[in-house]
Design a protein around this motif. Sequence first.
Motif: not given
Length: 113
Positions: A24, A27, A36, A40, A14-15
């Motif tokens: 997630e 992204i 990444k 984000q 999970t983010d």
Amino acid sequence: MPRKGLVFRRVQATDPVYASDIVEKFICSMMWEGKKSTAQRVFYGAMDQVAKKTNDDALKIFKKAIENVKPLLEVKTRRVGGANYQVPVEVNPFRRQSLRDSLAAAVFAGTRG
């Protein structure tokens, strides 16, 4: 289909901000060249703008938009008596998720999926 048993699906992490696996995956799908943190920063900045403009929960709006992108039907070619027909077929739920991710990433990139 593998010969030596079942293949289990991996669980996506999970983010850190919304604790959502859909966020997630989105992204990761919009990430280019392994950057990444840049993906984000772009995503969370866009979510902040959505929250300011709509005065509503940005995650709820994002999930609704992602659900609207998912295809319910796709056409497959069937050959019957020497003629090819485009037959609408319901999409498998796992394929629906992968199509959703690729279509959403294509929309984000400004290209067609």
